[in-house]
Scaffold this motif. Structure first.
Motif, PDB file in Angstrom:
ATOM      1  N   ASP C  54       0.739  -1.183   0.035  1.00 20.13           N
ATOM      2  CA  ASP C  54      -0.189   0.040   0.023  1.00 20.13           C
ATOM      3  C   ASP C  54       1.334   1.428  -0.064  1.00 20.13           C
ATOM      4  OD1 ASP C  54      -2.479   1.773  -0.766  1.00 20.13           O
ATOM      5  OD2 ASP C  54      -2.982   1.197   1.252  1.00 20.13           O
ATOM      6  N   TYR C  56       0.747   5.719   0.153  1.00 22.71           N
ATOM      7  CA  TYR C  56       0.368   7.181   0.254  1.00 22.71           C
ATOM      8  C   TYR C  56       1.312   7.840  -1.178  1.00 22.71           C
ATOM      9  CZ  TYR C  56      -0.986  11.641   1.216  1.00 22.71           C
ATOM     10  OH  TYR C  56      -1.133  13.015   1.826  1.00 22.71           O
ATOM     11  N   MET C  59       3.248  11.466  -1.801  1.00 20.97           N
ATOM     12  CA  MET C  59       3.729  11.597  -0.124  1.00 20.97           C
ATOM     13  C   MET C  59       5.164  10.553  -0.553  1.00 20.97           C
ATOM     14  SD  MET C  59       3.244  11.866   3.842  1.00 20.97           S
ATOM     15  CE  MET C  59       5.253  11.689   4.459  1.00 20.97           C
ATOM     16  N   LYS C  62       7.244  12.561  -3.734  1.00 19.31           N
ATOM     17  CA  LYS C  62       7.615  13.559  -2.542  1.00 19.31           C
ATOM     18  C   LYS C  62       8.829  12.946  -2.161  1.00 19.31           C
ATOM     19  CE  LYS C  62       5.610  17.318  -0.749  1.00 19.31           C
ATOM     20  NZ  LYS C  62       4.668  17.959  -0.365  1.00 19.31           N
ATOM     21  N   VAL C 123       9.658   6.326   3.511  1.00 18.75           N
ATOM     22  CA  VAL C 123       9.091   7.033   2.313  1.00 18.75           C
ATOM     23  C   VAL C 123       6.988   6.048   2.890  1.00 18.75           C
ATOM     24  CG1 VAL C 123       8.085   6.088   0.242  1.00 18.75           C
ATOM     25  CG2 VAL C 123      10.678   7.221   0.519  1.00 18.75           C
ATOM     26  N   ILE C 125       5.446   4.003   2.558  1.00 23.17           N
ATOM     27  CA  ILE C 125       5.002   2.120   1.429  1.00 23.17           C
ATOM     28  C   ILE C 125       4.570   1.335   2.644  1.00 23.17           C
ATOM     29  CG2 ILE C 125       6.139   1.011   0.017  1.00 23.17           C
ATOM     30  CD1 ILE C 125       7.121   2.918  -1.134  1.00 23.17           C
ATOM     31  N   TRP C 126       3.670   0.258   2.699  1.00 20.89           N
ATOM     32  CA  TRP C 126       3.251  -0.207   3.731  1.00 20.89           C
ATOM     33  C   TRP C 126       3.012  -1.743   2.795  1.00 20.89           C
ATOM     34  CZ3 TRP C 126       1.058   3.847   3.427  1.00 20.89           C
ATOM     35  CH2 TRP C 126       1.357   5.214   4.733  1.00 20.89           C
ATOM     36  N   PRO C 141       3.868  -3.381  12.038  1.00 21.59           N
ATOM     37  CA  PRO C 141       2.806  -2.792  11.589  1.00 21.59           C
ATOM     38  C   PRO C 141       3.152  -1.306  13.036  1.00 21.59           C
ATOM     39  CG  PRO C 141       1.869  -4.749  12.557  1.00 21.59           C
ATOM     40  CD  PRO C 141       3.202  -4.758  12.084  1.00 21.59           C
ATOM     41  N   LEU C 149      12.047   6.109  14.765  1.00 20.31           N
ATOM     42  CA  LEU C 149      11.676   7.284  13.715  1.00 20.31           C
ATOM     43  C   LEU C 149      11.350   8.717  14.064  1.00 20.31           C
ATOM     44  CD1 LEU C 149       8.335   4.630  12.310  1.00 20.31           C
ATOM     45  CD2 LEU C 149      10.636   5.395  11.781  1.00 20.31           C
ATOM     46  N   PRO C 151      10.018  12.305  12.763  1.00 23.53           N
ATOM     47  CA  PRO C 151       9.148  12.922  12.176  1.00 23.53           C
ATOM     48  C   PRO C 151       9.645  14.387  11.533  1.00 23.53           C
ATOM     49  CG  PRO C 151       8.719  13.919  13.738  1.00 23.53           C
ATOM     50  CD  PRO C 151       9.528  13.177  14.775  1.00 23.53           C
TER      51      PRO C 151
ATOM     52  N   LEU D   7      -6.466  10.694   5.856  1.00 24.07           N
ATOM     53  CA  LEU D   7      -6.042   9.510   4.972  1.00 24.07           C
ATOM     54  C   LEU D   7      -5.628   8.197   6.184  1.00 24.07           C
ATOM     55  CD1 LEU D   7      -4.497  10.820   2.059  1.00 24.07           C
ATOM     56  CD2 LEU D   7      -6.727  11.215   2.372  1.00 24.07           C
ATOM     57  N   PHE D   9      -3.846   4.502   5.729  1.00 24.74           N
ATOM     58  CA  PHE D   9      -2.731   3.557   4.531  1.00 24.74           C
ATOM     59  C   PHE D   9      -3.022   1.895   5.398  1.00 24.74           C
ATOM     60  CE2 PHE D   9      -2.029   7.504   3.466  1.00 24.74           C
ATOM     61  CZ  PHE D   9      -2.323   7.431   1.979  1.00 24.74           C
ATOM     62  N   VAL D  51       2.612   5.215  17.755  1.00 21.90           N
ATOM     63  CA  VAL D  51       3.397   4.889  16.770  1.00 21.90           C
ATOM     64  C   VAL D  51       2.974   5.320  15.718  1.00 21.90           C
ATOM     65  CG1 VAL D  51       4.378   2.566  18.037  1.00 21.90           C
ATOM     66  CG2 VAL D  51       2.328   2.730  16.017  1.00 21.90           C
ATOM     67  N   ARG D  53       2.714   8.311  12.879  1.00 22.32           N
ATOM     68  CA  ARG D  53       4.259  10.058  12.523  1.00 22.32           C
ATOM     69  C   ARG D  53       2.672  10.817  12.126  1.00 22.32           C
ATOM     70  NH1 ARG D  53       8.466   8.794   9.337  1.00 22.32           N
ATOM     71  NH2 ARG D  53       7.847   7.194   8.819  1.00 22.32           N
ATOM     72  N   ALA D  55       1.708  13.140   9.073  1.00 18.36           N
ATOM     73  CA  ALA D  55       1.516  13.962   7.622  1.00 18.36           C
ATOM     74  C   ALA D  55       0.436  15.242   7.479  1.00 18.36           C
ATOM     75  CB  ALA D  55       2.681  13.368   6.455  1.00 18.36           C
ATOM     76  N   ASN D  57      -0.746  17.667   4.181  1.00 16.56           N
ATOM     77  CA  ASN D  57       0.094  18.168   2.734  1.00 16.56           C
ATOM     78  C   ASN D  57       1.039  17.262   2.404  1.00 16.56           C
ATOM     79  OD1 ASN D  57      -2.699  19.586   3.456  1.00 16.56           O
ATOM     80  ND2 ASN D  57      -1.303  21.453   4.204  1.00 16.56           N
ATOM     81  N   GLU D  58       1.356  16.392   2.454  1.00 13.03           N
ATOM     82  CA  GLU D  58       2.200  15.058   2.133  1.00 13.03           C
ATOM     83  C   GLU D  58       3.251  15.494   2.731  1.00 13.03           C
ATOM     84  OE1 GLU D  58       1.474  16.032  -1.505  1.00 13.03           O
ATOM     85  OE2 GLU D  58       0.225  15.238  -2.441  1.00 13.03           O
ATOM     86  N   SER D  59       3.848  16.209   3.873  1.00 13.88           N
ATOM     87  CA  SER D  59       4.692  16.033   4.888  1.00 13.88           C
ATOM     88  C   SER D  59       5.317  15.938   5.896  1.00 13.88           C
ATOM     89  CB  SER D  59       5.012  17.979   4.491  1.00 13.88           C
ATOM     90  OG  SER D  59       6.114  18.074   2.945  1.00 13.88           O
ATOM     91  N   TYR D  60       6.100  14.668   6.171  1.00 14.46           N
ATOM     92  CA  TYR D  60       5.813  14.921   8.084  1.00 14.46           C
ATOM     93  C   TYR D  60       5.949  16.353   8.575  1.00 14.46           C
ATOM     94  CZ  TYR D  60       6.862  10.147   7.148  1.00 14.46           C
ATOM     95  OH  TYR D  60       6.922   8.536   6.327  1.00 14.46           O
ATOM     96  N   HIS D  62       5.539  17.982  13.093  1.00 12.41           N
ATOM     97  CA  HIS D  62       5.156  17.783  14.485  1.00 12.41           C
ATOM     98  C   HIS D  62       3.856  17.882  14.870  1.00 12.41           C
ATOM     99  CE1 HIS D  62       9.841  17.300  16.095  1.00 12.41           C
ATOM    100  NE2 HIS D  62       9.894  17.933  14.958  1.00 12.41           N
ATOM    101  N   GLU D  72      -5.086  18.115   4.723  1.00 12.12           N
ATOM    102  CA  GLU D  72      -4.982  16.599   4.066  1.00 12.12           C
ATOM    103  C   GLU D  72      -4.016  16.264   4.861  1.00 12.12           C
ATOM    104  OE1 GLU D  72      -4.736  15.023  -0.005  1.00 12.12           O
ATOM    105  OE2 GLU D  72      -2.988  14.281   0.202  1.00 12.12           O
ATOM    106  N   ALA D  74      -2.407  12.149   7.097  1.00 17.67           N
ATOM    107  CA  ALA D  74      -1.834  11.178   7.048  1.00 17.67           C
ATOM    108  C   ALA D  74      -2.160  11.325   8.093  1.00 17.67           C
ATOM    109  CB  ALA D  74      -1.490  11.643   5.037  1.00 17.67           C
ATOM    110  N   ILE D  76       0.476   7.920   9.566  1.00 15.88           N
ATOM    111  CA  ILE D  76       1.413   7.629   9.039  1.00 15.88           C
ATOM    112  C   ILE D  76       1.841   5.677  10.257  1.00 15.88           C
ATOM    113  CG2 ILE D  76       3.805   6.855   7.627  1.00 15.88           C
ATOM    114  CD1 ILE D  76       1.920   9.160   6.196  1.00 15.88           C
ATOM    115  N   PRO D  78       4.368   3.179  10.982  1.00 17.02           N
ATOM    116  CA  PRO D  78       5.291   2.568  10.953  1.00 17.02           C
ATOM    117  C   PRO D  78       5.475   2.011   9.440  1.00 17.02           C
ATOM    118  CG  PRO D  78       5.167   2.051  12.954  1.00 17.02           C
ATOM    119  CD  PRO D  78       3.880   2.633  12.557  1.00 17.02           C
ATOM    120  N   VAL D  79       6.866   2.630   8.524  1.00 21.69           N
ATOM    121  CA  VAL D  79       6.828   2.080   7.144  1.00 21.69           C
ATOM    122  C   VAL D  79       6.745   1.506   7.180  1.00 21.69           C
ATOM    123  CG1 VAL D  79       6.313   4.481   6.238  1.00 21.69           C
ATOM    124  CG2 VAL D  79       8.549   3.639   6.548  1.00 21.69           C
TER     125      VAL D  79
END
Lengths: 151, 82, 151, 82
Positions: C54, C56, C59, C62, C123, C125-126, C141, C149, C151, D7, D9, D51, D53, D55, D57-60, D62, D72, D74, D76, D78-79
């Protein structure tokens, strides 16, 4: 020479990353690292037109196999390969491809780095620069710029 | 009589002008003695003497090795593959 | 997205190492390192049939570009790329390809390693495992097995 | 009225059962306040609260960020790409 987990070869034709990746992609692996040495056109102010390689073929093959065996002892290698081209290699073309597939990526990076570093110390292959002005020069023939050598 | 085939590559092959030297000697000798002899016979080998590694029958060896009849000896100047 | 020195992309189709190497082989480079993450079938006693991802997408693109820009600042990058696949990825197939071309090999290895390590932190992605018995599981997860991590 | 699109995921999308939450609130709030609100509304977000994080408008960002109308957001977890 190629078996189920190791592949080493000296080729006169161009090297294919595609066939290397086909060999390395194995369902037991999760990470694959592939290093490709290509002919760089510029070194400081010197303009290289092509490289040519001389090789003591049977010994180079033996040394390549020995390096692969070393890597297998040190890392959980699923598959690994060393392919080196001889003769003329034009600019931006590969002269060497080294690839390692391991379950996790850290080992693939480490083993791949080990193989190319050791190749440049142990494997009897020599590189000659042909510059754009037509002059030729063997690369570092006295080893001044190389790591210390041991038999 | 003991016979060796000595292989030259890259800069040595170019400077000596041949890729093989056939050598016959009266009695057994070490790698070091062989290199000394070749150094006195060939200026270009002399000038690379300190950086040559010896390979016998396709393996690196110490210069202290005792050479035997029919050995294939290679003079390996610093390699530069990759 | 692709320009003369950077290429980043999220693809739904299979990834090609051949097109990556074609992009990376540049006469200003001497060393190219390519990392490929592929679907590993076995993790301890668990048998993975496929992975699905999955993402996003905007982002992730970016963040990939930001990582490439970071690499360009830290190493003399001639070319670099990050391609990631989404959706289903069967066993032994690539899910990610990262490649870096630099004048000398050390930088290519370091930058490539940096990019994959950072990708796995930053990035969005999961990955989900689908096991041979049909069960499914998102990978780690809660990040227990990941580096800390920020930010 | 301030409106956000949130959003979701991977595991959050699966547990919540939708990939977007539309949220309208009376007054401006911070990322932290938003996460607190979502945690109290959704058990599954609550269980991943520590856990996640953020985001925007598409940026991480605080969690201290002041959210503005139309952002927007999101969540997040852990990826695990690669």
């Amino acid at each position: 020479m190629k078996n189920q987990s190791l592949w080493w070869e000296i080729c006169e034709e161009s090297l294919s990353v595609e066939s290397v990746s086909k060999y390395l992609f194995d369902s037991r692996a999760g990470g694959v690292d592939i290093f490709v040495g290509i002919t760089r056109e510029w070194t400081h102010d010197k303009h290289t037109k092509m490289l040519s390689y001389d090789c003591y073929v049977p010994m180079a093959l033996k040394e390549m196999k020995a390096l692969l065996d070393d890597a297998v002892e040190r890392w959980p290698v699923v598959k690994a390969c060393i392919l080196h081209r001889t003769g003329l290699v034009p600019s931006a073309h590969p002269s060497v491809i080294i690839g390692v597939a391991t379950p996790h990526r850290k080992d693939a990076f480490e083993a791949c780095r080990f193989l190319i570093d050791q190749l440049k110390i142990r494997v009897p292959i020599w590189k000659k620069e042909t510059y754009a002005d037509g002059s030729e020069e063997w690369v570092d023939p006295t080893g001044k710029h190389s790591p210390p050598l041991q038999p | 009589m003991i016979t060796f085939k000595i292989l030259l590559f890259s800069i040595l092959k170019e400077k000596v002008g041949q890729d093989t030297i056939e050598l016959k000697v009266a009695s057994s000798l070490t790698g070091e003695q062989l290199l000394d002899k070749l150094s006195s016979d060939y200026d270009s080998i002399h000038s690379f003497r300190s950086v040559i590694r010896l390979a016998v029958n396709e393996s690196y060896v110490h210069e202290s090795i005792e050479l035997t009849n029919g050995d294939e000896v290679a003079l390996i100047t610093p390699v530069s593959g990759g």
